[in-house]
Design a protein around this motif. Structure first.
Motif, PDB file in Angstrom:
ATOM      1  N   VAL A  46     -12.746 -16.669   7.767  1.00  0.00           N
ATOM      2  CA  VAL A  46     -12.155 -17.118   9.029  1.00  0.00           C
ATOM      3  C   VAL A  46     -12.893 -16.507  10.218  1.00  0.00           C
ATOM      4  N   GLY A  47     -13.544 -15.362   9.959  1.00  0.00           N
ATOM      5  CA  GLY A  47     -14.313 -14.737  11.032  1.00  0.00           C
ATOM      6  C   GLY A  47     -13.503 -13.867  11.963  1.00  0.00           C
ATOM      7  N   VAL A  48     -12.469 -13.247  11.427  1.00  0.00           N
ATOM      8  CA  VAL A  48     -11.720 -12.272  12.232  1.00  0.00           C
ATOM      9  C   VAL A  48     -11.681 -10.932  11.506  1.00  0.00           C
ATOM     10  N   GLU A  49     -11.513  -9.880  12.305  1.00  0.00           N
ATOM     11  CA  GLU A  49     -11.383  -8.546  11.729  1.00  0.00           C
ATOM     12  C   GLU A  49      -9.910  -8.310  11.402  1.00  0.00           C
ATOM     13  N   PRO A  50      -9.621  -7.738  10.243  1.00  0.00           N
ATOM     14  CA  PRO A  50      -8.222  -7.362   9.988  1.00  0.00           C
ATOM     15  C   PRO A  50      -7.796  -6.259  10.958  1.00  0.00           C
ATOM     16  N   PRO A  51      -6.498  -6.128  11.184  1.00  0.00           N
ATOM     17  CA  PRO A  51      -6.042  -5.055  12.073  1.00  0.00           C
ATOM     18  C   PRO A  51      -6.593  -3.710  11.591  1.00  0.00           C
ATOM     19  N   SER A  52      -6.968  -2.848  12.529  1.00  0.00           N
ATOM     20  CA  SER A  52      -7.532  -1.549  12.143  1.00  0.00           C
ATOM     21  C   SER A  52      -6.464  -0.640  11.584  1.00  0.00           C
ATOM     22  N   GLY A  53      -5.444  -0.417  12.397  1.00  0.00           N
ATOM     23  CA  GLY A  53      -4.378   0.502  11.978  1.00  0.00           C
ATOM     24  C   GLY A  53      -3.024  -0.094  12.287  1.00  0.00           C
ATOM     25  N   VAL A  54      -2.064   0.243  11.453  1.00  0.00           N
ATOM     26  CA  VAL A  54      -0.707  -0.250  11.637  1.00  0.00           C
ATOM     27  C   VAL A  54       0.155   0.917  12.104  1.00  0.00           C
ATOM     28  N   LEU A  55       0.946   0.679  13.133  1.00  0.00           N
ATOM     29  CA  LEU A  55       1.866   1.716  13.595  1.00  0.00           C
ATOM     30  C   LEU A  55       3.302   1.260  13.389  1.00  0.00           C
ATOM     31  N   LEU A  56       4.027   2.005  12.568  1.00  0.00           N
ATOM     32  CA  LEU A  56       5.435   1.721  12.339  1.00  0.00           C
ATOM     33  C   LEU A  56       6.255   2.616  13.256  1.00  0.00           C
ATOM     34  N   HIS A  57       7.147   2.020  14.026  1.00  0.00           N
ATOM     35  CA  HIS A  57       7.956   2.885  14.891  1.00  0.00           C
ATOM     36  C   HIS A  57       9.419   2.499  14.831  1.00  0.00           C
ATOM     37  N   GLY A  58      10.266   3.508  14.917  1.00  0.00           N
ATOM     38  CA  GLY A  58      11.700   3.295  14.838  1.00  0.00           C
ATOM     39  C   GLY A  58      12.406   4.573  14.452  1.00  0.00           C
ATOM     40  N   PRO A  59      13.737   4.523  14.396  1.00  0.00           N
ATOM     41  CA  PRO A  59      14.520   5.735  14.130  1.00  0.00           C
ATOM     42  C   PRO A  59      14.212   6.356  12.763  1.00  0.00           C
ATOM     43  N   PRO A  60      14.527   7.645  12.586  1.00  0.00           N
ATOM     44  CA  PRO A  60      14.249   8.325  11.313  1.00  0.00           C
ATOM     45  C   PRO A  60      15.023   7.724  10.137  1.00  0.00           C
ATOM     46  N   GLY A  61      14.424   7.838   8.964  1.00  0.00           N
ATOM     47  CA  GLY A  61      15.136   7.474   7.736  1.00  0.00           C
ATOM     48  C   GLY A  61      15.399   5.996   7.539  1.00  0.00           C
ATOM     49  N   THR A  62      14.559   5.144   8.138  1.00  0.00           N
ATOM     50  CA  THR A  62      14.812   3.698   8.053  1.00  0.00           C
ATOM     51  C   THR A  62      13.882   2.990   7.077  1.00  0.00           C
ATOM     52  N   GLY A  63      12.959   3.718   6.440  1.00  0.00           N
ATOM     53  CA  GLY A  63      12.141   3.096   5.406  1.00  0.00           C
ATOM     54  C   GLY A  63      10.658   2.975   5.726  1.00  0.00           C
ATOM     55  N   LYS A  64      10.184   3.690   6.745  1.00  0.00           N
ATOM     56  CA  LYS A  64       8.771   3.579   7.123  1.00  0.00           C
ATOM     57  C   LYS A  64       7.872   4.122   6.008  1.00  0.00           C
ATOM     58  N   THR A  65       8.203   5.317   5.537  1.00  0.00           N
ATOM     59  CA  THR A  65       7.404   5.905   4.460  1.00  0.00           C
ATOM     60  C   THR A  65       7.486   5.055   3.197  1.00  0.00           C
ATOM     61  N   MET A  66       8.693   4.578   2.937  1.00  0.00           N
ATOM     62  CA  MET A  66       8.901   3.711   1.763  1.00  0.00           C
ATOM     63  C   MET A  66       7.985   2.493   1.784  1.00  0.00           C
ATOM     64  N   MET A  67       7.891   1.836   2.940  1.00  0.00           N
ATOM     65  CA  MET A  67       7.049   0.636   3.033  1.00  0.00           C
ATOM     66  C   MET A  67       5.592   0.967   2.748  1.00  0.00           C
ATOM     67  N   ALA A  68       5.114   2.084   3.311  1.00  0.00           N
ATOM     68  CA  ALA A  68       3.722   2.477   3.088  1.00  0.00           C
ATOM     69  C   ALA A  68       3.477   2.771   1.604  1.00  0.00           C
ATOM     70  N   LYS A  69       4.431   3.445   0.978  1.00  0.00           N
ATOM     71  CA  LYS A  69       4.304   3.758  -0.452  1.00  0.00           C
ATOM     72  C   LYS A  69       4.338   2.490  -1.296  1.00  0.00           C
TER      73      LYS A  69
END
Ligand code: ATP
Length: 270
Positions: A46-69
Motif C-alpha cells: 500500500v506504500g504506508v509506514e505502520p505506526p511507530s509507537g502506540v500509546l495507551l492512556h487511561g486510568p490504572p488497572g483497566t487492562g493496558k498491560t494485559m493488551m500488550a501481553k
C-alpha cells in the motif's frame, strides 16, 4: 540492577479472550502492532509506514498491560516490559544506558513487543525548574526517541507505552514517527464490568449462578483490577466460612467490605 529492571516473558499467557470490554481498543492495538508483525508486506504494497509507537492512556488497572501481553502472545513475540520510573536513575547517563540495553535486548529477542509502562516518568512536559535531575530525565527521553527513529532497520520490534497521566506528557513524544497512535483505554462500562466479572470467575467453584448484571450495576467506577479483587475477596468469604463453593451472598459481602474500606480509606485484608 539493570537486568532486574526489565521483565522478559518469552510466552506470556494472556489471551484476547481474557480481556473484558475494550473490543474497539483491542482492534486498534492489533491493527497497529499485530498487523505490521504478521503481515509487513501489506504496508509495503500500500506504500504506508505502520505506526511507530502506540500509546495507551487511561486510568490504572483497566487492562493496558494485559493488551500488550495478549498481542505478544498471539504474535509469538517476546514481551519485554520496563517501567518508566526505572529509567529515572541517579547517575548521569545511566537512564540512557538502560534505554540502549532495552532496545539491544529487544533486538536479540525479536520478534518482540517492548512495553514501557508509566512513560510519563521520562516524558513529562518540562517544568520551569531546571534542575540537573530534569536534564538527565530529558536525556533519557531523547535516547528513547533516538532508538525509535532507528526503528526501520530493526525489523520485528513493536513498541507500546502506557500512562495514567496523559495530560502531563510532553507533546514532543506524540509527533509522527514517535508515539503516533493514541488509544484511550477507558474505565469499564456496565457491559464490560459484567464481562470482566464473568472472566475472573471462570475458574471459581460457584454454588449458583452469579448475577453479573446486578454486581456490575453496583460496581460503577471499578477498574478491571478492582473487579478482580472483588472476585478474590468473595472467594475468601467462602473459605472463611469453611465452604468450597462461592455464593452470590459472598460477592455481596465482598462488595460491602470493599466499599466500607474505601469509605474509611483503609484498604486492608481483615
Ligand atoms: P496500570 O496503569 O496500573 O499499569 P493497567 O491498565 O496496565 O494498569 P493491567 O495491569 O492490564 O492494568 O490490569 C491489572 C489486572 O486487572 C489484570 O491482570 C487483570 O486481572 C485485571 N484487569 C484489568 N482490566 C481488565 C479487563 N479489561 N479485563 C479483564 N481483566 C482486567
Amino acid at each position: 540492577a539493570r537486568a532486574q529492571a526489565m521483565e522478559v516473558d518469552q510466552s506470556p499467557s494472556v489471551e484476547y479472550e481474557d480481556i473484558g470490554g475494550l473490543d474497539e481498543e483491542l482492534r486498534e492495538v492489533r491493527e497497529a502492532v499485530e498487523d505490521p508483525l504478521v503481515n509487513p508486506d501489506q504496508f509495503e504494497h500500500v506504500g504506508v509506514e505502520p505506526p511507530s509507537g502506540v500509546l495507551l492512556h487511561g486510568p490504572p488497572g483497566t487492562g493496558k498491560t494485559m493488551m500488550a501481553k495478549a498481542v505478544a502472545n498471539e504474535t509469538d513475540a517476546t514481551f519485554i516490559k520496563m517501567a518508566g520510573s526505572e529509567l529515572v536513575q541517579k547517575f548521569i547517563g545511566e537512564g540512557s544506558r538502560l534505554v540502549r540495553d532495552l532496545f539491544d535486548l529487544a533486538e536479540q529477542e525479536e520478534p518482540a513487543i517492548l512495553f514501557i509502562d508509566e512513560i510519563d516518568a521520562v516524558a513529562a512536559e518540562r517544568t520551569d525548574s531546571k534542575t540537573s535531575g530534569d536534564a538527565e530525565v530529558q536525556r533519557t527521553m531523547m535516547q528513547l526517541l533516538n532508538e525509535m527513529d532507528g526503528f526501520d532497520e530493526r525489523g520485528d520490534i513493536r513498541i507500546i507505552a502506557a500512562t495514567n497521566r496523559f495530560d502531563m506528557l510532553d507533546s514532543a513524544i506524540l509527533r509522527p514517527g514517535r508515539f503516533d497512535r493514541l488509544i484511550e483505554v477507558p474505565e469499564p462500562d456496565q457491559a464490560a464490568r459484567e464481562r470482566i466479572l464473568d472472566i475472573h470467575t471462570r475458574g471459581m467453584n460457584l454454588a449458583e449462578a452469579v448475577d453479573y448484571a446486578a454486581l456490575a450495576r453496583d460496581t460503577e467506577g471499578f477498574s478491571g483490577a478492582e473487579l478482580e479483587s472483588l472476585t478474590t475477596e468473595a472467594g475468601m468469604f467462602a473459605i472463611r466460612d469453611g465452604r468450597e463453593t462461592v455464593t452470590m451472598a459472598d460477592f455481596e459481602d465482598a462488595l460491602e467490605k470493599i466499599q466500607r474500606e474505601e469509605e474509611n480509606g483503609t484498604p486492608g485484608y481483615a
